[in-house]
Design an enzyme around this catalytic site. Structure first.
Site, PDB file in Angstrom:
ATOM      1  N   CYS A 242     -34.771 101.980 -70.578  1.00 20.68           N
ATOM      2  CA  CYS A 242     -35.723 102.863 -69.899  1.00 20.68           C
ATOM      3  C   CYS A 242     -35.095 103.919 -69.007  1.00 20.68           C
ATOM      4  CB  CYS A 242     -36.741 102.054 -69.111  1.00 20.68           C
ATOM      5  SG  CYS A 242     -36.082 101.211 -67.651  1.00 20.68           S
TER       6      CYS A 242
ATOM      7  N   ARG B 264     -49.047  70.986 -77.229  1.00 12.51           N
ATOM      8  CA  ARG B 264     -49.265  72.060 -76.253  1.00 12.51           C
ATOM      9  C   ARG B 264     -49.936  73.300 -76.831  1.00 12.51           C
ATOM     10  NH1 ARG B 264     -44.619  71.763 -78.501  1.00 12.51           N
ATOM     11  NH2 ARG B 264     -43.436  73.586 -79.174  1.00 12.51           N
TER      12      ARG B 264
ATOM     13  N   CYS C 128     -30.346 101.256 -66.966  1.00 12.45           N
ATOM     14  CA  CYS C 128     -30.925 100.438 -68.027  1.00 12.45           C
ATOM     15  C   CYS C 128     -30.756 101.132 -69.381  1.00 12.45           C
ATOM     16  CB  CYS C 128     -32.404 100.186 -67.759  1.00 12.45           C
ATOM     17  SG  CYS C 128     -33.254  99.280 -69.077  1.00 12.45           S
TER      18      CYS C 128
ATOM     19  N   CYS D 205     -38.210  75.684 -76.485  1.00 14.48           N
ATOM     20  CA  CYS D 205     -38.917  74.417 -76.348  1.00 14.48           C
ATOM     21  C   CYS D 205     -38.442  73.391 -77.381  1.00 14.48           C
ATOM     22  CB  CYS D 205     -40.422  74.632 -76.494  1.00 14.48           C
ATOM     23  SG  CYS D 205     -41.138  75.686 -75.218  1.00 14.48           S
TER      24      CYS D 205
END
Length: 250
Positions: A246, A70, A243, A187
């Site tokens: 931020c 890939r 958050c 993966c």
């Protein structure tokens, strides 16, 4: 641009949304791509081909045989080479006029701050939550837009986080630290269908070209793709006032 550059980028220049001005902005842009694997491969190749002026690729891993299913920036001759160096060479083969730099080490907080302070855009092509959180935090500190992609099994997602927009969320708004991510969902342990990373990586590259050239409207919210059904879904993502990254900024 000289005559050769005008010819090379002619198919983009003829687009009204890009034109000469947008192409010149691309040529003057500086981009950091963290991760030169499945997502980073198409990102690096397309951004170099599109005319990004300076492209920095960061990856500490070496190319393995299982990557070649890939990770299209690498080939058999690149086995055991550093991925950032391999992807740099592949991108340079497409466009020798692009200034492409390879960082062969893991970027810790200090290194991220140093590199991101000198770029216009960051693309997160990593596959670990710890890396995504660190890149997101560094982009917020620097006020630099971030294009984030992910792909696993048959599922992919993309989000753009732009700290220049006071209403825009960050990655930690979408995935609060310690609340839900399985950091080992990668993966190597779960598999991924080959074209999926190309699809999401191309989506990331498209958003990068738009942000850098000024074309179109930047992506907002979160888009997810189900490769088993071929369906896209889009979700609005509000900024989290609590958050830890931020809140109180912007």
């Amino acid at each position: 641009m000289n005559d050769e550059a005008l010819l090379r980028y002619s198919r983009q220049i003829m687009l009204e949304a890009i034109d000469i001005e947008g192409q010149e902005r691309l040529l003057a842009s500086r981009v950091l791509v963290v991760g030169a694997g499945g997502l980073g491969s198409p990102v690096a190749l397309y951004l170099a081909a599109a005319g990004v002026g300076r492209l920095t690729l960061a990856d500490a891993d070496a190319v393995e045989l299982s990557n070649l299913q890939r990770q299209i920036a690498h080939g058999m001759a690149d086995l055991q080479r550093n991925k950032a160096c391999s992807a740099r060479d592949s991108a340079l083969a497409l466009n020798p006029g692009c200034d492409i730099r390879a960082i062969e080490s893991h970027l810790d907080e200090a290194a991220l701050d140093e590199v991101i302070a000198d770029v216009d855009l960051v693309l997160d092509c990593t596959d670990r939550f710890s890396s995504r959180y660190a890149i997101n935090a560094a982009c917020r500190r620097a006020g630099v837009p971030l294009v984030s992609g992910a792909a696993i099994r048959f599922s992919g997602q993309l989000a753009v986080f732009d700290p220049r927009d006071p209403a825009a969320p960050c990655y930690a708004c979408l995935y609060p630290p310690g609340e839900g991510g399985d950091e080992e969902l990668r993966c190597a342990e779960n598999g991924v269908v080959a074209p999926l990373v190309g699809l999401i990586g191309c989506f990331q590259a498209l958003e990068a070209v738009k942000l850098l050239s000024g074309a179109g409207t930047p992506h907002r919210g979160l888009s997810t793709f189900d490769g088993m059904t071929g369906q896209w879904r889009h979700f609005q993502v509000p900024r989290d006032p609590a958050c830890p990254v931020c809140a109180g900024t912007g």
